[in-house]
Design a protein around this motif. Structure first.
Motif, PDB file in Angstrom:
ATOM      1  N   GLY A  99      -9.316  11.665   3.556  1.00 30.22           N
ATOM      2  CA  GLY A  99     -10.340  11.118   2.694  1.00 30.22           C
ATOM      3  C   GLY A  99      -9.882  10.252   1.542  1.00 30.22           C
ATOM      4  O   GLY A  99     -10.715   9.653   0.853  1.00 30.22           O
ATOM      5  N   THR A 100      -8.593  10.168   1.265  1.00 27.58           N
ATOM      6  CA  THR A 100      -8.143   9.336   0.156  1.00 27.58           C
ATOM      7  C   THR A 100      -8.441   7.864   0.444  1.00 27.58           C
ATOM      8  O   THR A 100      -8.511   7.440   1.593  1.00 27.58           O
ATOM      9  N   MET A 101      -8.616   7.092  -0.636  1.00 29.10           N
ATOM     10  CA  MET A 101      -8.983   5.686  -0.491  1.00 29.10           C
ATOM     11  C   MET A 101      -8.162   4.827  -1.442  1.00 29.10           C
ATOM     12  O   MET A 101      -7.789   5.272  -2.531  1.00 29.10           O
ATOM     13  N   LEU A 102      -7.906   3.602  -1.033  1.00 32.72           N
ATOM     14  CA  LEU A 102      -7.350   2.576  -1.910  1.00 32.72           C
ATOM     15  C   LEU A 102      -8.331   1.419  -1.936  1.00 32.72           C
ATOM     16  O   LEU A 102      -8.820   0.989  -0.891  1.00 32.72           O
ATOM     17  N   VAL A 103      -8.623   0.914  -3.128  1.00 32.27           N
ATOM     18  CA  VAL A 103      -9.548  -0.206  -3.291  1.00 32.27           C
ATOM     19  C   VAL A 103      -8.816  -1.338  -3.995  1.00 32.27           C
ATOM     20  O   VAL A 103      -8.165  -1.129  -5.028  1.00 32.27           O
ATOM     21  N   THR A 104      -8.907  -2.536  -3.443  1.00 33.16           N
ATOM     22  CA  THR A 104      -8.271  -3.717  -4.032  1.00 33.16           C
ATOM     23  C   THR A 104      -9.194  -4.915  -3.884  1.00 33.16           C
ATOM     24  O   THR A 104     -10.234  -4.841  -3.220  1.00 33.16           O
ATOM     25  N   PHE A 105      -8.785  -6.017  -4.484  1.00 32.81           N
ATOM     26  CA  PHE A 105      -9.407  -7.307  -4.197  1.00 32.81           C
ATOM     27  C   PHE A 105      -8.282  -8.240  -3.769  1.00 32.81           C
ATOM     28  O   PHE A 105      -7.417  -8.595  -4.565  1.00 32.81           O
ATOM     29  N   ALA A 106      -8.274  -8.590  -2.503  1.00 30.19           N
ATOM     30  CA  ALA A 106      -7.201  -9.386  -1.893  1.00 30.19           C
ATOM     31  C   ALA A 106      -5.882  -8.630  -1.907  1.00 30.19           C
ATOM     32  O   ALA A 106      -4.817  -9.238  -1.830  1.00 30.19           O
ATOM     33  N   GLY A 107      -5.946  -7.306  -1.976  1.00 28.60           N
ATOM     34  CA  GLY A 107      -4.722  -6.511  -2.012  1.00 28.60           C
ATOM     35  C   GLY A 107      -3.917  -6.565  -0.731  1.00 28.60           C
ATOM     36  O   GLY A 107      -2.689  -6.447  -0.765  1.00 28.60           O
ATOM     37  N   GLY A 108      -4.600  -6.748   0.397  1.00 27.17           N
ATOM     38  CA  GLY A 108      -3.878  -6.828   1.655  1.00 27.17           C
ATOM     39  C   GLY A 108      -3.080  -8.098   1.798  1.00 27.17           C
ATOM     40  O   GLY A 108      -2.066  -8.137   2.509  1.00 27.17           O
ATOM     41  N   LEU A 109      -3.524  -9.151   1.104  1.00 32.39           N
ATOM     42  CA  LEU A 109      -2.825 -10.434   1.163  1.00 32.39           C
ATOM     43  C   LEU A 109      -1.812 -10.609   0.042  1.00 32.39           C
ATOM     44  O   LEU A 109      -0.841 -11.352   0.196  1.00 32.39           O
ATOM     45  N   HIS A 110      -2.048  -9.941  -1.091  1.00 33.61           N
ATOM     46  CA  HIS A 110      -1.196 -10.209  -2.242  1.00 33.61           C
ATOM     47  C   HIS A 110      -0.604  -8.950  -2.880  1.00 33.61           C
ATOM     48  O   HIS A 110       0.597  -8.704  -2.775  1.00 33.61           O
ATOM     49  N   ASP A 111      -1.445  -8.138  -3.524  1.00 32.74           N
ATOM     50  CA  ASP A 111      -0.939  -7.044  -4.362  1.00 32.74           C
ATOM     51  C   ASP A 111       0.003  -6.110  -3.607  1.00 32.74           C
ATOM     52  O   ASP A 111       1.149  -5.871  -4.044  1.00 32.74           O
ATOM     53  N   MET A 112      -0.464  -5.564  -2.506  1.00 34.14           N
ATOM     54  CA  MET A 112       0.353  -4.585  -1.797  1.00 34.14           C
ATOM     55  C   MET A 112       1.551  -5.243  -1.117  1.00 34.14           C
ATOM     56  O   MET A 112       2.597  -4.620  -0.947  1.00 34.14           O
ATOM     57  N   VAL A 113       1.403  -6.514  -0.764  1.00 37.10           N
ATOM     58  CA  VAL A 113       2.528  -7.246  -0.167  1.00 37.10           C
ATOM     59  C   VAL A 113       3.625  -7.454  -1.197  1.00 37.10           C
ATOM     60  O   VAL A 113       4.819  -7.233  -0.925  1.00 37.10           O
ATOM     61  N   VAL A 114       3.252  -7.880  -2.402  1.00 40.10           N
ATOM     62  CA  VAL A 114       4.239  -8.080  -3.461  1.00 40.10           C
ATOM     63  C   VAL A 114       4.943  -6.771  -3.789  1.00 40.10           C
ATOM     64  O   VAL A 114       6.178  -6.720  -3.906  1.00 40.10           O
ATOM     65  N   LEU A 115       4.187  -5.690  -3.935  1.00 38.73           N
ATOM     66  CA  LEU A 115       4.779  -4.396  -4.283  1.00 38.73           C
ATOM     67  C   LEU A 115       5.750  -3.928  -3.201  1.00 38.73           C
ATOM     68  O   LEU A 115       6.834  -3.409  -3.500  1.00 38.73           O
ATOM     69  N   ARG A 116       5.368  -4.122  -1.947  1.00 37.67           N
ATOM     70  CA  ARG A 116       6.255  -3.727  -0.845  1.00 37.67           C
ATOM     71  C   ARG A 116       7.542  -4.537  -0.869  1.00 37.67           C
ATOM     72  O   ARG A 116       8.648  -3.981  -0.762  1.00 37.67           O
TER      73      ARG A 116
END
Length: 263
Positions: A99-116
């Motif tokens: 049930g946990t969730m992550l919410v972003t705006f354009a996170g799949g293209l930018h935020d989480m990519v940069v962090l990875r």
């Protein structure tokens, strides 16, 4: 994970987190990258995170009501990049938990990519939460696609305008790099925190639409305002949310539904 005001999740609640980061080019990477890699679609490869805000929330499964748990902002002004990434990994919910969730705006293209990519560059491979969310995940809700599934996608400012939240006051014409050079982190932090709040509200409206209920929106407005007010002077940069006219409207709507909805 620290659970802020509540101390723990109540029965029937799901844990979620909104994350947003501010990035600037990493001069060491730019020096080795092909010409033109600093801008456009490939800029996430040459950028590093300088500021990150995470808003932790809980959502009641039965009715969709939302409760803000806490908000943390991390900057390279106060810590090195390695500890910043490590703290993000600590604050994120467990992607393997039910049930946990992550919410972003354009996170799949930018935020989480940069962090990875930054974690990989720093040999930080033992970051299970960051690693889990940075891959494709069914419970990563990207509001850019929720509000514009096909290109051209809307901006966060456009989505915020749609739901009545003005982000214009949190924007600066100067890039983050220039503010850092001046030693002024306040505009960067203000933009980052405002974007997280706007993304949270975008999620609330999207959730309300999917459920066919006003309750997620009403509880989001009132509880986000409560969280900001509780920050005292530190919440001044978010007054556009805490003093928004929809807060009083939502509170009155909840009061008309009885104590359970307003709890």
């Amino acid at each position: 994970m620290r659970m802020g005001r509540s101390g723990r999740l109540a029965a029937g609640e799901r844990l979620g987190c909104v994350i947003d980061i501010e990035t600037v080019p990493d001069p060491d990477v730019v020096a080795l990258a092909p010409v033109g890699s600093v801008t456009g679609r490939t800029r996430r490869v040459t950028h590093r995170a300088v500021c990150a805000t995470l808003l932790t929330f809980a959502q009641r499964e039965a009715d969709g009501s939302l409760r803000c748990v806490g908000m943390r902002t991390l900057t390279l002004q106060r810590m090195d990049e390695g500890p910043l990434l490590g703290e993000i990994d600590t604050l994120l919910p467990d992607p393997a938990a039910d049930g946990t969730m992550l919410v972003t705006f354009a996170g799949g293209l930018h935020d989480m990519v940069v962090l990875r990519q930054r974690a990989m560059r720093l040999w930080m491979f033992d970051v299970p939460r960051l690693r889990g969310w940075s891959e494709r995940h069914d419970r990563h809700h990207d509001m850019m696609y929720a509000y514009g599934p096909r290109s051209p996608h809307p901006s966060l400012a456009e989505v915020s305008a749609l739901i009545g939240a003005d982000l214009a006051g949190s924007r600066s014409s100067d890039p983050a790099t220039r503010w850092i050079e001046r030693g002024d982190w306040a505009p960067i932090v203000k933009r980052n925190r405002s974007d997280v709040c706007a993304t949270f509200m975008a999620f609330a409206y999207w959730s309300a639409w999917r459920r066919g209920s006003e309750l997620p929106v009403a509880t989001a407005w009132t509880d986000l305002s409560r969280l900001i007010v509780a920050q005292g002077d530190r919440g001044n940069d978010l007054r556009r949310f805490s003093s928004h006219h929809m807060v009083a409207f939502a509170a009155n709507w909840l009061a008309g539904r009885g104590p359970r909805a307003a709890a």
